[in-house]
Design an enzyme around this catalytic site. Structure first.
Site, PDB file in Angstrom:
ATOM      1  N   CYS A  55       0.959  -1.152   0.019  1.00 59.98           N
ATOM      2  CA  CYS A  55      -0.147   0.018  -0.020  1.00 59.98           C
ATOM      3  C   CYS A  55       0.966   1.240  -0.146  1.00 59.98           C
ATOM      4  O   CYS A  55       1.655   1.438   0.989  1.00 59.98           O
ATOM      5  CB  CYS A  55      -0.873  -0.079   1.318  1.00 59.98           C
ATOM      6  SG  CYS A  55      -1.685   1.783   1.732  1.00 59.98           S
ATOM      7  N   GLY A  56       0.584   2.281  -0.905  1.00 55.53           N
ATOM      8  CA  GLY A  56       1.611   3.302  -1.100  1.00 55.53           C
ATOM      9  C   GLY A  56       1.373   4.361   0.088  1.00 55.53           C
ATOM     10  O   GLY A  56       2.052   4.959   0.640  1.00 55.53           O
ATOM     11  N   HIS A  57       0.172   4.445   0.561  1.00 58.87           N
ATOM     12  CA  HIS A  57      -0.239   5.426   1.597  1.00 58.87           C
ATOM     13  C   HIS A  57       0.405   4.849   2.876  1.00 58.87           C
ATOM     14  O   HIS A  57       0.622   5.488   3.929  1.00 58.87           O
ATOM     15  CB  HIS A  57      -1.861   5.434   1.962  1.00 58.87           C
ATOM     16  CG  HIS A  57      -2.266   6.215   0.657  1.00 58.87           C
ATOM     17  ND1 HIS A  57      -2.028   7.538   0.243  1.00 58.87           N
ATOM     18  CD2 HIS A  57      -3.269   5.940  -0.255  1.00 58.87           C
ATOM     19  CE1 HIS A  57      -2.716   7.986  -0.922  1.00 58.87           C
ATOM     20  NE2 HIS A  57      -3.443   6.977  -1.111  1.00 58.87           N
ATOM     21  N   CYS A  58       0.505   3.491   2.996  1.00 57.13           N
ATOM     22  CA  CYS A  58       1.029   3.049   4.361  1.00 57.13           C
ATOM     23  C   CYS A  58       2.527   3.044   4.304  1.00 57.13           C
ATOM     24  O   CYS A  58       2.967   3.481   5.178  1.00 57.13           O
ATOM     25  CB  CYS A  58       0.923   1.233   4.419  1.00 57.13           C
ATOM     26  SG  CYS A  58      -1.010   0.848   4.455  1.00 57.13           S
TER      27      CYS A  58
END
Length: 496
Positions: A55-58
């Protein structure tokens, strides 16, 4: 012999202690199914991030989350930060109903509170301290006041000689309910003088625009909430993926976005005009500037169907019952044109701006038909056919996972004369009658009536087959689920 026995016992004890100690990565506890309940039980205050490695936001959150954990550890705080790889610990993810990544939950004794703060280390710490301490800090001295005023970009101070009064109690109630900004309260004449306040009331101090705002209405829960929300954002706020929720998830449902490069020779003049217009429409329209040169802003450019070479450009988005986007009639940006564009949208004089691609020559060559805005109605509203449509975004991870399954579904029904399996890239194609606010969205358009039924079942071949075979009954989204609006901008989900 006794000494040997004690040595063995001591060694075994040490071994068990080390084995039982929860693993840490940059001061963040690493939890799994085996240690989760015990760690939660043994910590009075603990926040847990449920994440996915891909996950990019993670990945963006990780360094800020670790920084927050380190700062708390240095303070010897009782607040702990932890994380769970939800892709590995599926039982935990299921137990806590994790629907997206990252999801953060704060465990406070027996209470579980969804995290609603920002994604920076200081915002995380501020939110946690607000949840674990008094809703408003007591300011006694001039030094207290000075330090508190400088402690954040926005702070709210209640000045009440009688802290048991009705308006002071309303202040405490709002302070307890507001997580975004620190609140303080004072009865000290020294603090009144230090902060330039002569009478009781509420003042919001900020490090931008006019620097401070005083609540002019009577202090009530409703008036105070409205006051804080109206004055805590800059007149013109710069877009960043991390503050998207503050921008699009607030009370102001109309946002005017200026897409421009900060390197542009027009930047300074345009920003002067933009700020002037923003002041005139304060509390009605939120003015946002998007730096087209920033790499992490590419997704929002795509959302509006824009390219860097188009800059500078304006677009308005309205987040009411549905998501609507508007484009000005002229590309020339001046104070007069900004005012005219905003007012025309508010007055309902401008038609919604819809994106569309040209119809591909091979749109019906494969088992899954390709739809764009221009051929949607002719294919989908054919009353002799049931048409299943996947509305997707190319960057959406869940959409990518669905590709092979959806192809298989298309192959299954490609010889069926009354069922069509189709897909449409909803980042480049928009429809006036069908609004898509999350990806993937799967809808069945029934033959004869063209009634649209949204699918909310498992994304499997068997599940979608049952949905088709039961005429849209199996896995049908409930009315309240359809009404929940999820807007996906630059991959970030937020609810309004």
């Amino acid at each position: 012999m006794n000494k040997l026995r004690k040595l063995i016992l001591f060694t075994v004890t040490i071994c068990f202690t080390v084995a039982d100690e929860t693993k840490k990565e940059e001061n963040v506890l690493v939890l799994n199914t085996e240690n989760f309940d015990e760690v939660i039980k043994n910590n009075k205050f603990i926040m847990v991030e449920f994440y996915a490695p891909w996950c990019g936001h993670c990945k963006s959150l990780a360094p800020e989350y670790a920084k927050a954990a380190t700062l708390l550890a240095e303070e010897q705080s009782k607040i702990m930060l932890a994380k769970v790889d939800a892709t590995q610990e599926s039982k935990l993810a299921g137990k806590y109903e994790i629907q997206g990544y990252p999801t953060l939950k704060f465990f406070k004794g027996s209470k579980i509170i969804d995290y609603t703060g920002g994604r920076k280390a200081d915002e995380i710490i501020q939110w946690l301290k607000k949840k674990t301490g008094p809703p408003a800090k007591e300011l006694v001295s001039a030094e207290d006041a000075k330090q508190f005023k400088e402690s954040a970009h926005v702070v709210v101070v209640g000045f009440f000689k009688d802290q048991e009064a009705v308006d002071a109690k309303a202040f405490f109630e709002v302070a307890d309910q507001t997580d975004d900004h620190p609140f303080a309260i004072t009865s000290s004449k020294e603090v009144y003088k230090q902060l330039g306040v002569e009478s009781d009331g509420v003042v919001l101090f900020k490090k931008f625009d006019e620097g401070r705002n005083a609540l002019e209405d009577k202090v009530t829960v409703e008036s105070l909430k409205k006051f804080v929300k109206a004055n805590s954002l800059p007149l013109v706020i710069e877009f960043d993926p991390e503050n998207a929720q503050k921008i699009f998830g607030g009370d102001i449902k109309t946002q005017n976005l200026l897409f421009i490069s900060k390197l542009s020779p027009e930047y300074t003049k345009l920003m002067e005009d933009y700020n002037t217009a923003a002041r005139e429409y304060k509390n009605k329209v939120l003015f946002v500037v998007v730096d087209a040169e920033k790499e992490n802003n590419e997704r929002i450019l795509e959302f509006f169907g824009m390219k860097k070479e188009d800059m500078p450009e304006m677009r308005i988005i309205q987040l009411k019952d549905e998501v609507s986007k508007f484009k000005p009639e002229t590309k020339e940006i001046s104070l007069e044109n900004i005012r005219s564009f905003v007012q025309d949208v508010l007055d309902g004089k401008l038609k919604e701006h819809l994106l569309s691609q040209d119809v591909p020559e091979d749109w019906d060559k494969h088992a899954v038909k390709v739809l764009v805005s221009k051929n949607f109605e002719s294919v989908v509203f054919d009353k002799s056919k049931d048409v299943l449509v996947e509305f997707y975004a190319p960057w959406c991870g869940h959409c990518q996972e669905l590709v092979p399954i959806y192809k298989e579904l298309g192959e299954k029904y490609k010889e069926n004369d009354t069922i069509v399996i189709a897909k449409m890239d909803s980042t480049l194609n928009e429809l006036e009658h069908t609004k898509i606010n999350s990806f993937p969205t799967i809808k069945l358009f029934k033959k004869w009536t063209n009634e649209a039924v949204e699918y909310n079942g498992e994304r499997t071949l068997d599940g979608m087959t049952k949905f088709l075979e039961t005429n849209g009954e199996y896995g049908k989204a409930a009315p309240d689920e359809v009404r929940r609006k999820f807007v996906k901008v630059i991959g970030l989900i937020y609810i309004y």
